[in-house]
Write a protein that holds these residues in place. Structure first.
Motif, short mmCIF file in Angstrom:
data_model
loop_
_atom_site.label_atom_id
_atom_site.label_comp_id
_atom_site.label_asym_id
_atom_site.label_seq_id
_atom_site.Cartn_x
_atom_site.Cartn_y
_atom_site.Cartn_z
N LEU A 143 -34.61 19.52 48.06
CA LEU A 143 -33.23 19.68 47.59
C LEU A 143 -33.22 20.49 46.31
N VAL A 144 -32.30 21.44 46.23
CA VAL A 144 -32.15 22.29 45.05
C VAL A 144 -30.70 22.23 44.59
N LEU A 145 -30.51 21.98 43.30
CA LEU A 145 -29.17 21.92 42.72
C LEU A 145 -29.11 22.84 41.51
N PRO A 146 -28.35 23.94 41.60
CA PRO A 146 -28.20 24.83 40.43
C PRO A 146 -27.06 24.35 39.53
N GLY A 147 -26.97 24.95 38.35
CA GLY A 147 -25.85 24.68 37.46
C GLY A 147 -25.83 23.28 36.89
N VAL A 148 -27.01 22.68 36.67
CA VAL A 148 -27.08 21.30 36.17
C VAL A 148 -26.93 21.28 34.65
N ARG A 149 -26.03 20.43 34.18
CA ARG A 149 -25.83 20.23 32.75
C ARG A 149 -25.80 18.74 32.44
N ALA A 150 -26.31 18.37 31.29
CA ALA A 150 -26.29 16.96 30.87
C ALA A 150 -24.92 16.60 30.34
N ASP A 151 -24.36 15.48 30.82
CA ASP A 151 -23.10 14.98 30.30
C ASP A 151 -23.36 14.36 28.92
N GLY A 180 -33.69 4.08 22.72
CA GLY A 180 -34.17 4.17 21.36
C GLY A 180 -34.57 5.55 20.91
N PHE A 181 -34.10 6.59 21.60
CA PHE A 181 -34.42 7.94 21.16
C PHE A 181 -33.58 8.30 19.94
N PRO A 182 -34.22 8.78 18.88
CA PRO A 182 -33.46 9.20 17.70
C PRO A 182 -32.87 10.58 17.91
N ASP A 183 -31.91 10.94 17.10
CA ASP A 183 -31.37 12.30 17.10
C ASP A 183 -32.44 13.20 16.48
N ASP A 184 -33.03 14.10 17.31
CA ASP A 184 -34.13 14.92 16.80
C ASP A 184 -33.66 16.09 15.95
N GLY A 185 -32.34 16.27 15.87
CA GLY A 185 -31.82 17.35 15.05
C GLY A 185 -31.92 18.72 15.69
N ARG A 186 -32.56 18.78 16.86
CA ARG A 186 -32.73 20.07 17.53
C ARG A 186 -31.84 20.21 18.76
N GLY A 187 -31.15 19.12 19.13
CA GLY A 187 -30.26 19.18 20.28
C GLY A 187 -31.00 19.36 21.59
N THR A 188 -32.17 18.69 21.73
CA THR A 188 -32.94 18.80 22.96
C THR A 188 -32.87 17.51 23.76
N LEU A 189 -33.12 17.61 25.07
CA LEU A 189 -33.13 16.43 25.92
C LEU A 189 -34.38 15.61 25.66
N PRO A 190 -34.27 14.27 25.65
CA PRO A 190 -35.48 13.44 25.63
C PRO A 190 -36.38 13.80 26.80
N ILE A 191 -37.67 13.64 26.61
CA ILE A 191 -38.62 14.11 27.62
C ILE A 191 -38.42 13.43 28.97
N THR A 192 -37.87 12.22 28.99
CA THR A 192 -37.66 11.50 30.25
C THR A 192 -36.30 11.76 30.88
N TYR A 193 -35.39 12.46 30.19
CA TYR A 193 -34.03 12.55 30.70
C TYR A 193 -33.88 13.41 31.96
N PRO A 194 -34.65 14.49 32.14
CA PRO A 194 -34.52 15.20 33.42
C PRO A 194 -34.78 14.32 34.65
N HIS A 195 -35.56 13.26 34.48
CA HIS A 195 -35.74 12.30 35.58
C HIS A 195 -34.39 11.71 35.98
N VAL A 196 -33.54 11.41 34.99
CA VAL A 196 -32.21 10.87 35.26
C VAL A 196 -31.36 11.91 36.01
N LEU A 197 -31.45 13.16 35.57
CA LEU A 197 -30.67 14.22 36.23
C LEU A 197 -31.09 14.40 37.69
N GLY A 198 -32.39 14.23 37.96
CA GLY A 198 -32.87 14.41 39.32
C GLY A 198 -32.77 13.18 40.19
N PHE A 199 -32.42 12.03 39.60
CA PHE A 199 -32.43 10.77 40.35
C PHE A 199 -31.49 10.77 41.55
N PRO A 200 -30.24 11.30 41.44
CA PRO A 200 -29.39 11.31 42.63
C PRO A 200 -29.98 12.11 43.78
#
Length: 298
Positions: A51-59, A71-91
């Motif tokens: 399955l391929v899904l283009p145009g993915v953005r984090a809410d 418990g992820f702190p605000d890294d000040g760089r506006g990047t996704l936590p390393i585990t968050y793409p797993h959430v995006l791909g879960f559906p």
């Protein structure tokens, strides 16, 4: 839209390009309804769908809720936590594993390990392409494991990838696929104790979308052999990595060795590139999670 997309060294795959993320709750319910009819076996055929899904953005709101519960702190760089793409791909993963052709029952699947590699920082405001496929099945001493591969691309560049193993527990032949004897383990030095509430599975489920009943309530967990609800494996990995920290380019591996019962207290321990989560009385501690953080390819 379907195209044939065979990669060198891999079996042929049928690529299905989606216009939107699958609705998660109907997929979970459909997978649950199909589960009783499935008879898991490591030799079963796995659908070749990718399955391929283009145009993915984090809410932004869901991301903030995820960062809070993990418990992820605000890294000040506006990047996704390393585990968050797993959430995006879960559906997408649930669409594959909840399908009629997928040979393992979705209900009761247990996440046993994950390996994640981040090749570059992943800005939270970026737009990406997700690809998810089931790489295959393998025998396990307690049943059958499926490996799910998720890839995140920024344009043509692969910026993040993961391999997750999910176990369907069933009867196996005695003595088959037994693990090798483990070397004597030296506990890592304790860093912090965490008290986990009974609602942790529900809070993480709301932020991530993963509402497997083994995580939500003691009554639903008991249906699958657990005395109480258990924490999500990906929450334990994310919480440990939030505490440990990860460089922009990094590879992490976590093995979920024993369920974390909710509510409960666990000890986070770490030294250099290794971490673990353990619980229980001194001298009777049980290791729940072990993991490592290293440069890609290290």
């Amino acid at each position: 839209m379907t195209t044939q997309d065979a990669r060198p060294g891999e079996r042929d795959t049928s690529t299905v390009r989606l216009r939107s993320a699958p609705a998660l709750t109907p997929r979970l319910l459909l997978g649950a309804l199909r589960s009783p009819a499935k008879k898991p076996h490591p030799g079963a055929a796995v659908p070749p769908t990718r399955l391929v899904l283009p145009g993915v953005r984090a809410d932004a709101d869901r991301l903030a809720a995820y960062e809070r519960v993990c418990g992820f702190p605000d890294d000040g760089r506006g990047t996704l936590p390393i585990t968050y793409p797993h959430v995006l791909g879960f559906p997408l993963a649930m669409r594959l594993m909840g399908a009629r052709a997928f040979p393992l029952p979705l209900l009761g699947l247990v996440h046993t390990s994950v390996t994640i590699t981040r090749y570059a920082p992943v800005p939270a405001a970026g737009t990406y392409e997700l690809a998810v496929r089931v790489a295959g099945l393998a025998p396990h001493r307690r049943g059958t494991e499926a490996t799910v591969v998720t890839e995140l691309r920024d344009g043509a560049d692969l910026v993040w990838t993961s391999e997750s193993s999910y176990l369907a527990r069933h009867r196996t032949e005695p003595g088959t696929h037994e693990p090798r004897p483990a070397a004597a383990r030296v506990p890592l030095p304790a860093v912090a104790d965490w008290r986990l509430g009974g609602d942790l599975g529900r809070r993480y489920g709301a932020a991530s979308g993963d509402r497997n009943p083994i995580h939500l309530h003691p009554l639903t967990a008991r249906l699958f052999g657990f005395p109480r609800a258990i924490a999500h494996g990906m929450w334990t990995a994310a919480r440990c990595l939030a505490e440990h920290g990860t460089p922009p380019e990094t590879s992490v591996h976590a093995e979920f060795r024993a369920p974390v019962l909710l509510p409960g207290t666990v000890t986070y321990a770490a030294a250099e590139g290794a971490f673990e989560l353990r619980g229980g009385k001194p001298g009777e501690e049980r290791v729940h999670v072990t993991g490592s953080v290293a440069p890609p390819g290290g």
